[in-house]
Design an enzyme around this catalytic site. Structure first.
Site, mmCIF file in Angstrom:
data_model
loop_
_atom_site.group_PDB
_atom_site.id
_atom_site.type_symbol
_atom_site.label_atom_id
_atom_site.label_comp_id
_atom_site.label_asym_id
_atom_site.label_seq_id
_atom_site.Cartn_x
_atom_site.Cartn_y
_atom_site.Cartn_z
ATOM 1 N N ARG A 161 -8.858 1.785 12.210
ATOM 2 C CA ARG A 161 -8.109 1.264 11.059
ATOM 3 C C ARG A 161 -9.052 1.135 9.870
ATOM 4 O O ARG A 161 -9.830 0.182 9.780
ATOM 5 C CB ARG A 161 -7.484 -0.087 11.401
ATOM 6 C CG ARG A 161 -6.473 -0.564 10.359
ATOM 7 C CD ARG A 161 -5.830 -1.889 10.755
ATOM 8 N NE ARG A 161 -4.659 -2.183 9.938
ATOM 9 C CZ ARG A 161 -3.432 -1.753 10.187
ATOM 10 N NH1 ARG A 161 -3.196 -1.005 11.248
ATOM 11 N NH2 ARG A 161 -2.421 -2.055 9.390
ATOM 12 N N ARG A 191 -9.581 0.521 5.938
ATOM 13 C CA ARG A 191 -8.932 -0.107 4.790
ATOM 14 C C ARG A 191 -9.964 -0.338 3.698
ATOM 15 O O ARG A 191 -11.150 -0.530 3.973
ATOM 16 C CB ARG A 191 -8.301 -1.462 5.181
ATOM 17 C CG ARG A 191 -7.051 -1.333 6.057
ATOM 18 C CD ARG A 191 -5.895 -0.733 5.280
ATOM 19 N NE ARG A 191 -4.641 -0.671 6.007
ATOM 20 C CZ ARG A 191 -4.238 0.365 6.714
ATOM 21 N NH1 ARG A 191 -5.011 1.440 6.830
ATOM 22 N NH2 ARG A 191 -3.067 0.359 7.323
ATOM 23 N N CYS A 224 0.806 -1.220 0.000
ATOM 24 C CA CYS A 224 0.000 0.000 0.000
ATOM 25 C C CYS A 224 0.838 1.269 0.000
ATOM 26 O O CYS A 224 0.318 2.347 -0.236
ATOM 27 C CB CYS A 224 -0.928 0.005 1.208
ATOM 28 S SG CYS A 224 -0.067 -0.111 2.780
ATOM 29 N N GLU A 275 -6.865 -6.199 -0.608
ATOM 30 C CA GLU A 275 -6.927 -5.247 0.510
ATOM 31 C C GLU A 275 -5.849 -4.196 0.328
ATOM 32 O O GLU A 275 -4.745 -4.486 -0.130
ATOM 33 C CB GLU A 275 -6.726 -6.019 1.820
ATOM 34 C CG GLU A 275 -6.766 -5.169 3.083
ATOM 35 C CD GLU A 275 -5.380 -4.739 3.579
ATOM 36 O OE1 GLU A 275 -5.323 -3.958 4.540
ATOM 37 O OE2 GLU A 275 -4.366 -5.166 2.981
#
Length: 328
Positions: A162, A164, A71, A118
């Site tokens: 968090r 995502r 990422c 992801e």
């Protein structure tokens, strides 16, 4: 039915953990040697190294492809850092930004029933949305998958803020809905160890430095600096840089300097079970858990994906048109 799946950009196996109750992992790939050590300790196999050297034809046939692809080329922090160093980001980052295309070539060759990808939330907005458009165009129009995406926050399942993005695709035009994540989750104190060694407490020098740094930026109107956690709430996002000073999540202690989380607490913060073996140094462990997924979120997505496959409920033509129009 048991499903065969592959685990790409496997890290320490967080996504695999969530899917294991539905089948068997038959291939894994992870280039980081330290992450390979942790993976081997927990799953009894060492992942293949650099995906760019893997021949897609040699990957075993599988039902589901899993990939938490790198990422940094798309994250806000990663883009800022690369800009400051005069380096390219996104797809122009030649080492990491193009790894999505390795996923695409494997999907093109193997035609799995489904996939789960992801990444950081910023993937949607990177390069004014163009990066995400390219990804969706390849998955939908070139590879022919029905694709869903959502940004989910793990804080209803683990005590950590968090967010995502999760991208789910099916070879068939299946109906699918992402799970509802609770709004309120467990408090941070629920994952803390009772007896923690003194080495996790910040030294006077580091604590003084972090306070001065925060004060300096506060005067400029910036929000940079350490985060003293509220034990009855959730923490900031655990990142791979946590090993440096632990400043984003500091645990207050009565009568002494705050401390950083232990590796075991970081594992719990990501929803790993206490049976998960940590066999590397603290520095490596912090990086690994900071780069990992929140396992309980992926577990809920896995359940929904398997339900969609097994119910075999197809979208009607109008629904497909509606999805395309909405850009879902």
């Amino acid at each position: 039915m048991l499903y065969k799946f592959i685990d790409l950009f496997a890290g320490i196996g967080g996504i695999r953990l969530a899917f294991e109750e539905y089948g068997q992992c038959i291939f894994s790939c992870e280039w980081d040697v330290k992450a390979q050590e942790t993976y081997h300790a927990n799953f009894g196999e060492t992942p293949v190294g650099d995906i760019r050297t893997v021949d897609e034809k040699e990957i075993p046939n599988h039902d589901i492809l899993l990939a938490g692809f790198p990422c940094q080329p798309f994250s806000i922090a990663g883009v800022s850092k690369k800009n400051s160093l005069g380096r390219n980001h996104g797809f122009l980052d030649e080492t990491q930004g193009t790894l999505f295309f390795d996923i695409a070539r494997i999907i093109r060759e193997k035609h799995p029933q489904a996939f789960l990808l992801e990444n950081v939330k910023n993937l949607r907005s990177h390069d004014k949305g163009n990066t995400f458009k390219v990804i969706k165009n390849i998955l939908e129009n070139e590879l022919g998958y029905t694709v869903y995406d959502a940004v989910l926050n793990a804080k209803g399942l683990v005590p950590q803020n968090r967010e995502r993005i999760y991208i789910v695709g099916f070879k068939k035009p299946l109906k699918f809905e992402f799970p509802e994540i609770p709004k309120e989750g467990p408090p941070l104190r629920s994952i803390l160890e009772e007896n923690v060694e003194d080495k996790y407490t910040l030294s006077d020098k580091l604590w003084a430095y972090l306070q001065a740094y925060k004060e300096k930026h506060a005067k400029k109107g910036n929000g940079f600096g350490y985060g003293l956690a509220d034990l009855d709430s959730y923490s900031r996002t655990l990142s791979a840089r946590y090993y440096k000073d632990g400043s984003e999540i500091l645990i207050p202690q009565e009568g002494k300097n705050p401390r950083r989380l232990t590796p075991t607490e970081c594992a719990r913060l990501q929803g790993f079970p206490d049976t998960f073996k940590i066999v590397v140094s603290n520095t490596a462990a912090y990086k690994q858990f900071g780069n990992s997924v929140a396992v309980p979120v992926v577990r809920l997505i896995a359940e929904k994906m398997i339900q969609a496959i097994e119910s075999d409920d197809l979208l009607q033509v109008e629904e497909k048109r509606g999805m395309a129009h909405a850009g879902k």
